[in-house]
Design a protein around this motif. Structure first.
Motif, PDB file in Angstrom:
ATOM      1  N   THR A 466       0.886  -1.119   0.096  1.00 50.34           N
ATOM      2  CA  THR A 466      -0.051  -0.082   0.159  1.00 50.34           C
ATOM      3  C   THR A 466       0.944   1.188   0.240  1.00 50.34           C
ATOM      4  N   SER A 467       1.190   1.519  -1.168  1.00 52.38           N
ATOM      5  CA  SER A 467       2.121   3.003  -1.242  1.00 52.38           C
ATOM      6  C   SER A 467       2.081   3.289  -2.858  1.00 52.38           C
ATOM      7  N   ALA A 468       2.841   4.449  -3.032  1.00 51.29           N
ATOM      8  CA  ALA A 468       2.863   5.026  -4.447  1.00 51.29           C
ATOM      9  C   ALA A 468       3.152   3.820  -5.676  1.00 51.29           C
ATOM     10  N   VAL A 469       2.622   4.060  -6.647  1.00 58.14           N
ATOM     11  CA  VAL A 469       2.997   3.139  -7.720  1.00 58.14           C
ATOM     12  C   VAL A 469       4.684   3.185  -7.970  1.00 58.14           C
ATOM     13  N   ASP A 470       5.135   4.365  -7.915  1.00 55.91           N
ATOM     14  CA  ASP A 470       6.851   4.461  -8.270  1.00 55.91           C
ATOM     15  C   ASP A 470       7.647   3.715  -6.842  1.00 55.91           C
ATOM     16  N   THR A 471       6.832   3.724  -5.787  1.00 58.90           N
ATOM     17  CA  THR A 471       7.491   2.981  -4.586  1.00 58.90           C
ATOM     18  C   THR A 471       7.317   1.632  -4.838  1.00 58.90           C
ATOM     19  N   ASN A 472       6.172   1.136  -5.324  1.00 63.74           N
ATOM     20  CA  ASN A 472       5.864  -0.253  -5.752  1.00 63.74           C
ATOM     21  C   ASN A 472       7.009  -0.740  -6.635  1.00 63.74           C
ATOM     22  N   ILE A 473       7.146   0.214  -7.915  1.00 59.93           N
ATOM     23  CA  ILE A 473       7.991  -0.570  -8.591  1.00 59.93           C
ATOM     24  C   ILE A 473       9.392  -0.447  -8.220  1.00 59.93           C
ATOM     25  N   ALA A 474       9.932   0.450  -7.461  1.00 58.38           N
ATOM     26  CA  ALA A 474      11.120   0.454  -6.872  1.00 58.38           C
ATOM     27  C   ALA A 474      11.443  -0.311  -5.817  1.00 58.38           C
ATOM     28  N   TYR A 475      10.793  -1.241  -5.469  1.00 60.41           N
ATOM     29  CA  TYR A 475      10.919  -2.069  -4.367  1.00 60.41           C
ATOM     30  C   TYR A 475      12.082  -2.660  -4.313  1.00 60.41           C
ATOM     31  N   GLY A 476      12.625  -3.183  -5.482  1.00 57.37           N
ATOM     32  CA  GLY A 476      13.687  -4.154  -5.412  1.00 57.37           C
ATOM     33  C   GLY A 476      15.050  -3.152  -5.391  1.00 57.37           C
ATOM     34  N   ASP A 477      14.811  -1.936  -5.935  1.00 55.25           N
ATOM     35  CA  ASP A 477      15.741  -1.060  -5.990  1.00 55.25           C
ATOM     36  C   ASP A 477      15.464   0.580  -5.636  1.00 55.25           C
ATOM     37  N   PRO A 478      15.497   0.814  -4.435  1.00 48.91           N
ATOM     38  CA  PRO A 478      14.976   2.131  -3.910  1.00 48.91           C
ATOM     39  C   PRO A 478      15.417   3.269  -4.427  1.00 48.91           C
ATOM     40  N   TRP A 479      16.793   2.956  -4.912  1.00 53.31           N
ATOM     41  CA  TRP A 479      17.717   4.118  -5.313  1.00 53.31           C
ATOM     42  C   TRP A 479      17.624   4.363  -6.850  1.00 53.31           C
ATOM     43  N   ALA A 480      16.814   3.800  -7.555  1.00 54.19           N
ATOM     44  CA  ALA A 480      16.771   3.793  -9.036  1.00 54.19           C
ATOM     45  C   ALA A 480      16.233   5.177  -9.250  1.00 54.19           C
ATOM     46  N   ASP A 481      16.801   5.690 -10.394  1.00 56.39           N
ATOM     47  CA  ASP A 481      16.258   7.068 -10.741  1.00 56.39           C
ATOM     48  C   ASP A 481      15.027   6.932 -11.716  1.00 56.39           C
ATOM     49  N   ARG A 482      14.388   8.190 -11.673  1.00 57.28           N
ATOM     50  CA  ARG A 482      13.033   8.188 -12.383  1.00 57.28           C
ATOM     51  C   ARG A 482      13.151   7.423 -13.595  1.00 57.28           C
ATOM     52  N   SER A 483      14.020   7.883 -14.533  1.00 56.83           N
ATOM     53  CA  SER A 483      14.003   7.299 -15.861  1.00 56.83           C
ATOM     54  C   SER A 483      14.363   5.880 -15.912  1.00 56.83           C
ATOM     55  N   ALA A 484      15.093   5.219 -14.977  1.00 58.61           N
ATOM     56  CA  ALA A 484      15.005   3.809 -14.912  1.00 58.61           C
ATOM     57  C   ALA A 484      13.567   3.206 -14.700  1.00 58.61           C
ATOM     58  N   ILE A 485      12.894   3.889 -13.799  1.00 59.73           N
ATOM     59  CA  ILE A 485      11.549   3.428 -13.293  1.00 59.73           C
ATOM     60  C   ILE A 485      10.693   3.305 -14.532  1.00 59.73           C
ATOM     61  N   ARG A 486      10.987   4.464 -15.250  1.00 59.36           N
ATOM     62  CA  ARG A 486       9.782   4.778 -16.392  1.00 59.36           C
ATOM     63  C   ARG A 486      10.219   3.941 -17.449  1.00 59.36           C
ATOM     64  N   GLN A 487      11.667   3.514 -17.570  1.00 63.40           N
ATOM     65  CA  GLN A 487      11.976   2.447 -18.561  1.00 63.40           C
ATOM     66  C   GLN A 487      11.276   1.330 -18.302  1.00 63.40           C
ATOM     67  N   ALA A 488      11.394   0.682 -17.197  1.00 65.78           N
ATOM     68  CA  ALA A 488      11.105  -0.520 -16.634  1.00 65.78           C
ATOM     69  C   ALA A 488       9.672  -0.658 -17.041  1.00 65.78           C
ATOM     70  N   THR A 489       9.011   0.477 -16.742  1.00 69.64           N
ATOM     71  CA  THR A 489       7.298   0.252 -16.800  1.00 69.64           C
ATOM     72  C   THR A 489       6.780   0.482 -18.452  1.00 69.64           C
ATOM     73  N   GLU A 490       7.614   1.031 -19.054  1.00 73.09           N
ATOM     74  CA  GLU A 490       7.629   0.974 -20.472  1.00 73.09           C
ATOM     75  C   GLU A 490       7.791  -0.151 -21.156  1.00 73.09           C
ATOM     76  N   THR A 491       8.676  -1.272 -20.509  1.00 77.89           N
ATOM     77  CA  THR A 491       9.109  -2.256 -20.871  1.00 77.89           C
ATOM     78  C   THR A 491       7.943  -3.127 -20.688  1.00 77.89           C
ATOM     79  N   ALA A 492       7.319  -3.038 -19.426  1.00 79.68           N
ATOM     80  CA  ALA A 492       6.237  -3.954 -19.025  1.00 79.68           C
ATOM     81  C   ALA A 492       4.830  -3.438 -19.739  1.00 79.68           C
ATOM     82  N   GLN A 493       4.965  -2.484 -20.556  1.00 74.04           N
ATOM     83  CA  GLN A 493       3.637  -2.021 -21.048  1.00 74.04           C
ATOM     84  C   GLN A 493       2.802  -1.508 -20.208  1.00 74.04           C
ATOM     85  N   LEU A 494       3.148  -0.812 -19.069  1.00 70.96           N
ATOM     86  CA  LEU A 494       2.226  -0.228 -17.848  1.00 70.96           C
ATOM     87  C   LEU A 494       2.471   1.216 -17.882  1.00 70.96           C
ATOM     88  N   HIS A 495       3.324   1.923 -18.732  1.00 68.59           N
ATOM     89  CA  HIS A 495       3.524   3.311 -18.410  1.00 68.59           C
ATOM     90  C   HIS A 495       2.300   4.028 -19.228  1.00 68.59           C
TER      91      HIS A 495
END
Lengths: 625, 613
Positions: A466-495
């Motif tokens: 129960t937290s924000a979408v980005d916090t959920n996505i960055a769960y395994g790498d909390p220090w990831a930067d925004r662009s990496a998060i965005r890239q991952a969601t694009e790959t997963a067709q979720l962006h």
């Protein structure tokens, strides 16, 4: 509107709502080892404990002195000081001295009581603090196997209620025992020094109240647990009813549901009434016996005053001390309760804290080499979830190898052991026989956190925090930067989906936020797992709820990712793994067919059969008209 | 992973939290008195008003005996031990009087405690029952909008605080009487000394009033931080697999540590504040005693005050801070109760969706046909969900509803079951308007299988039987056999008597689906509504479910919200919905030939009709 229930309309008995099997928490336990262990924890704070104990003893002494001073004041007012008769002026002076003593002792009593309470509670809170941290860490350490076998509700109860139960031991247990001992023996001695036979009468109520109240308290404790049990059943009934209200309405089962509610509610009501009765009977009897003692003191003490054995002031001392003693004596009951409670709660918490995880890091565990290319090998792996039920193992003699850049597909009927293979690689469970290696090294020899970071498993049923979408996505790498998060969601067709949420990446999801569909959850799980750098990718039926078109897009955008990594895809939809370099068909824990898609189709076995089933997709007419 | 870059990374704040960030908070305190709430609360108290009246008499008698005990002691000292004719005889009479008072005190105490406790306990169950019963019949749209957790906190927490309120207000009455009684007696015994002694009361009152808001804030913070910690612990338990697989243990432990630390600090602060009152009360008690001893003692020496009066004063002083302390606590409880009352009556005020027509009929003989005649419907006035829909399903016919999400499929079946009433047009079952049929009768004629198979705690048998209590063992087992569930049920540890874990989590989705089919079969309704599960299940289970479906629908009129191609193709007729209108209808082949929306959906997605909007 009221819905009346006519019980006679239900001839068949209502199904009893099951009571969950639980440990007898109402046990009237006395576990000296547990009590000692908690007491030792208290003395980890030696200064606070010393302060608390000294303050407790001083508070008890002040409690004894005050009635004595009141008695003196009464005597002074008659011109008596000890055995002397005084003139009016010296009596007046004596009064002044007694009055200021009374004031000083009262203030002193207040201060030391404050210190006693505060330090006692503080040590309790510190113990609770320590236990909460340890408990949390222990739960993190315990393996999947432990968590599989444990009811989450029970784990939570231990972590919340039981730790709370332990915490109160210092101020309701240790300190109270000290207070009572000093008060009863010290005060008793003081009374005996004044008039021994009268002292006996005055203290007569003490053992009576102590024993009676303790028995009643233990009875109440048992009733309380019985009530909690019924209430938890009632809670479940209500929760299920409200959660499944559509079923209830669909079957027009309101009357049935209310009858069920009433059935349990009336049991709970009955226990409540019973509890009230036990409570009232015991507390009123205590007050009564106390007042009876007081009446006796007035009677016999009055006679002693008349015969000149004691002064009126001394009689007043008796009566005031009794009044003061009344409260702590009642608390003996709470103390007995506290011993029982702490014993039960303590043993339940320590049971977990003392547990060892069956998955442990090897003493000289090695670091995964930085440039490791993860070739994964299974060598004759056998495994079973239950303790070696040799007849039907979950996995029997599994061997395969995948090199980086290659894809292994695993397929088979439900329960054939597909997911188990995925769970063995990052050591969520340890193999029983055979071994699993990455880059030629047994996975048991790696440092555990590194191994798990190296092997990214996308789980079947992704847990959303129960937290924000980005916090959920960055769960395994909390220090990831925004662009990496965005890239991952694009790959997963979720962006795209995230972008149309009210607060895009900051939108709260999970239990109390926006709820995602099965496919969206799975896509989020994929994004989450590919974000951290990893050497092996495992998809455990991770696209079952994603539609075929989107799945294809995900696969295409993942292809770069998969180039340098070994990938395992567990699936039941054959289109998900048809492209794999090798496909294993599992049944009852054994590999029964293996090869590429084309080879398996040519083989014409189980795989080909399943393919036929999935591509035709119809089973004829569903209505026979 | 490069070492320096990872160190650089560590310096930033991680994008990480543990525990939910928005524990739902509800207004805890209301005004201490809210006439409207009290008036409505009275309706629940009314049945017990005689008991409560007796209880109140008990409270008054109890309080007066409490007050009279020091007076008796005073009387004994001044008349039997000193005074004109001291002596044993008078002492004995007074002691007998004392015992009489003690017995009355005992009885009154029992009466008050028992009756108040009983009524308050009953009230809790009554209130909960009323709310629960009301929730069974309120509109489904309210239930859809409201989280179960929120309702549960009303059914549990809020009723508890009203129970507490009743108990408290009656004992508060006793405390008030005690306080006034003690003051009166002190003034009556000696006006001057009484007035002097009582100066400490306003002092304590002021201290309490200044202290209360701080204390309350500290307690609230302590409570809040506790619930945050518990939430984080729960997350650690529920999400453990995700946590371990992503190696978040260390970071989570650190974050959790901060929360536990905050919780510790808050509790220490609360403990400080609550214990701060102890020396203040003791100082004021000491001060009152000083006044009595110095001034009263001198008056006794001068012969202006009887010794017994001084003793009585000293006794009363020991007692008279108690009612002040309870009253301030009770004040908070009342405020809390008003806030709870507000929430409870909010639930009780939720309007009913549909009600039985007073002349509602029970369907006996009917052909099992269903007809929608120009039906329009909207949940919110300006957003129509169904627009003048008309169709007829003949007895024994199977109709599939197909269409994108939001096209109104679910509303069609909800209206047929009369979960809501239509805005215009009419719906007929067997030729009768649903508005004229008793709701129970609709339930008996129209069965429903929901998308998500919902199972209750209890045995497999209880779940299949559900409310059809007349179903025999054989009925249940034959239903299970028909849908193909018998074999896996028998393989469970206790067969049909196996208890289902939390809503059947020990069964697979497919198995749960089959049990819900069996449940519908036992209910044996003429008409069946089926909302097909969207969740993807493996091919093996899908085959079993399709076979079960054939058995379930045999001889029934059925409307199916269909997602799987196999189901859709198997239907006699397909209705294609979009934006609340039926845009196409016919069987699979004719619809494909028409090349409309259905044909497009079909071509886009061979396997299933989901994930398209």
């Amino acid at each position: 509107m009221t819905v009346s229930v006519n019980h006679s309309e239900n001839p068949a008995p209502l199904p009893l709502v099951p009571r969950s099997a639980r440990i007898n928490r109402a046990a009237i336990g006395f576990d000296s080892r547990t009590l000692l262990r908690i007491s030792r924890m208290a003395f980890d704070h030696p200064w606070r404990m010393t302060l608390a104990i000294v303050a407790t003893i001083l508070a008890a002494i002040a409690q004894i002195v005050i009635p004595r001073l009141i008695g003196d004041a009464v005597d002074n007012a008659q011109g008596i000081l000890g055995d002397l008769s005084l003139s009016e002026t010296s009596a007046s002076n004596a009064l002044v001295i007694t009055a200021w003593w009374l004031f000083a002792v009262s203030v002193f009593r207040g201060l030391v009581t404050m210190v006693q309470n505060y330090q006692g509670e503080a040590v309790g809170h510190l113990i609770g603090y320590r236990l909460r941290l340890d408990y949390y860490a222990k739960l993190q350490q315990l393996s999947f196997r432990y968590h599989d076998q444990t009811h989450t509700g029970d784990v939570m109860t231990r972590g919340i209620l039981d730790i709370e139960g332990i915490r109160q031991w210092v101020h309701t247990g240790i300190l109270r025992i000290i207070l009572l001992v000093v008060l009863i023996f010290g005060g008793g001695a003081m009374l005996v020094s004044l008039d021994s036979s009268l002292a006996l009468v005055a203290l007569a109520f003490v053992p009576l109240v102590a024993v009676g109240a303790s028995l009643a308290r233990l009875k109440l404790r048992a009733l309380w647990y019985a009530l909690q049990e019924e209430l938890s059943v009632l809670t479940r009934v209500m929760e299920e009813n409200l959660g499944g209200i559509r079923v209830v309405r669909a079957f027009a089962a309101v009357r049935f549901e209310l009858a069920r509610f009433d059935q349990i509610s009336s049991i709970a009501r009955h226990i409540t009434q019973n509890r009230i009765w036990v409570f009232v009977a015991s507390t009123t009897a205590m007050t009564f016996s106390f007042f009876l003692s007081m009446g006796l003191v007035l009677w016999i003490g009055g006679e002693h005053v008349l015969s000149g054995r004691i002064t009126v002031g001394e009689l007043a001392t008796f009566l005031t001390f009794m009044t003061i003693l009344q409260q702590p004596v009642r608390q003996i009951a709470w103390m007995v309760n506290s011993i029982a409670r702490t014993s039960t709660c303590g043993s339940r918490v320590f049971e977990i804290l003392d547990m060892d995880s069956d998955i442990r890091e090897h003493q000289d565990a090695v670091t995964i080499p930085k440039d490791a290319k993860g070739t994964i090998r299974f060598e004759g792996v056998s495994f079973d979830y239950y303790d070696h039920n040799k007849e039907a193992l979950t996995l029997t003699d599994i061997s395969f190898e995948i090199e980086p850049g290659k894809v292994l597909g695993i397929v088979g009927p439900p329960g054939s052991g597909k997911s188990t293979i995925a769970n063995l690689i990052p050591r969520f469970y340890d193999v029983d026989e055979g071994r699993i290696t990455i880059a030629g090294i047994n996975v048991k020899n790696f440092r555990l956190p590194e191994l798990r970071r190296f092997v990214s498993v996308v789980q079947q049923d992704a847990f959303l925090f129960t937290s924000a979408v980005d916090t959920n996505i960055a769960y395994g790498d909390p220090w990831a930067d925004r662009s990496a998060i965005r890239q991952a969601t694009e790959t997963a067709q979720l962006h795209q989906y995230i972008n149309q949420l009210p607060d895009t990446y900051n939108t709260l999801i999970g239990e109390r936020g926006v709820s995602l569909s099965g496919g969206q959850r799975q896509r989020l799980a994929i994004a989450r797992s590919i974000l951290p750098e990893s050497g092996v990718l495992v998809f455990d039926d991770a696209t079952a709820a994603v539609d075929a078109g989107t799945e294809l897009q995900i696969r295409q955008s993942l292809s770069k990712h998969m180039e340098a990594r070994a990938t395992i895809i567990v699936a039941h939809r054959l289109s998900s793994l048809a492209h794999a370099d090798e496909i294993l068909f599992l049944d009852q824990g054994r590999i029964i067919e293996r090869g590429s898609h084309e080879e398996l189709v040519a083989l014409g076995g189980r795989y080909a059969n399943l393919l036929a089933l999935q591509t035709t997709g119809t089973q004829g007419h569903i209505s026979e008209s | 992973m490069n070492n320096t870059s990872s160190q650089e990374k560590q310096k930033q704040e991680p994008l990480a939290v543990v525990g939910s960030q928005d524990a739902f908070e509800e207004e805890m305190f209301g005004a201490a008195f809210d006439g409207e709430i009290l008036r409505r609360f009275w309706a629940f108290i009314k049945p017990y008003k005689r008991t409560l009246f007796i209880a109140m008499i008990g409270v008054l008698v109890f309080t007066s005996t409490q007050i009279s005990i020091p007076l008796l002691i005073r009387f004994a000292i001044d008349n039997a031990l000193f005074g004109d004719q001291p002596g044993l005889e008078l002492l004995h009479i007074i002691v007998i009087g004392f015992f009489v008072v003690v017995v009355i005190n005992y009885l009154a105490n029992m009466v008050q405690e028992f009756l108040v406790g009983r009524v308050a306990g009953n009230l809790l169950f009554d209130l909960r029952r009323a709310m629960y019963a009301h929730l069974q019949v309120v509109s489904l749209s309210f239930m859809d909008k409201t989280e179960v957790g929120r309702l549960m906190s009303r059914l549990q927490g809020d009723v508890n605080s009203l129970q507490e309120f009743l108990e408290t207000s009656i004992f508060a009455l006793g405390d008030l009487v005690l306080l006034i009684g003690i003051c009166t007696v002190l003034l009556w015994l000696d006006l001057r000394l009484g007035l002097l002694t009582l100066t400490v009361v306003p002092a304590l009152l002021i201290v309490r009033i200044v202290w209360l808001p701080y204390a309350r804030k500290a307690f609230l913070t302590a409570r809040e931080t506790s619930s945050t910690v518990n939430g984080a612990l729960a997350e650690n338990v529920h999400g453990i697999r995700a946590i371990q697989s992503m190696s978040r243990e260390q970071l989570n432990y650190q974050l959790f540590g901060e929360k536990v630390k905050a919780n510790l600090t808050a509790h220490l602060r609360a403990s400080q504040l609550s214990n701060m009152m102890v020396p203040i009360v003791d100082t004021l008690t000491g001060l009152a005693m000083v006044i009595v001893v110095l001034i009263g003692g001198d008056m006794v020496l001068d012969g202006n005050l009887e010794l017994g009066v001084m003793v009585a004063f000293l006794f009363y002083i020991q007692r008279f801070f108690d009612p002040i302390r309870s009253l301030t606590i009770q004040y908070s409880i009342m405020q809390r109760a008003m806030a709870s009352g507000q929430r409870i009556f909010e639930v009780l005020d939720v309007p009913l969706a549909v009600q039985d027509n007073p002349n509602a009929i029970t369907l006996n003989q009917h052909d099992g046909s269903v007809e929608f005649d120009n039906v329009s419907f909207a949940y919110e006035a300006d957003r129509p969900v169904l627009k003048e829909i008309s169709f007829r399903v003949d007895a024994g016919e199977v109709v599939a509803l197909v269409g994108p999400t939001g096209s109104g499929k679910t509303s069609v079946i909800s209206l047929l079951h009369r979960f809501y009433d239509v805005d215009s047009g009419s719906i007929r079952i067997g030729g009768h308007n649903v508005r004229d049929i008793a709701l129970d009768s609709i339930g008996a004629e129209v069965g429903m299988v929901l998308q998500e198979p919902f199972l209750f705690s209890g045995t497999v048998r209880d779940n299949i039987r559900y409310h059809t209590l007349t179903a025999t063992r054989e009925d249940i087992e034959s239903a299970a056999k028909t849908v193909g569930a018998h074999d896996f049920i028998c393989a469970l540890p206790l067969g049909y008597d196996t208890e289902l874990d939390q809503r059947g989590s020990n069964l697979s989705l497919g198995q749960r689906q089959l049990i819900s089919f069996a449940r519908a079969l036992v209910a044996d309704t003429r008409i069946l509504i089926l909302d097909e599960a969207t969740a993807n299940i493996d091919s093996y289970t899908e085959r079993e479910i399709q076979q079960a479906l054939v058995q379930l629908l045999r001889g029934r009129t059925a409307i199916i919200i269909a997602h799987r191609l196999a189901t859709i193709r198997g239907a006699d007729r397909i209705l294609v919905l979009r934006d609340g209108e039926i845009i196409e209808q016919g069987n699979h082949d004719s619809l494909v030939a028409d090349e409309g929306l259905y044909a497009r959906l079909y071509k886009l997605n061979q396997g299933s009709f989901d994930d398209y909007t």
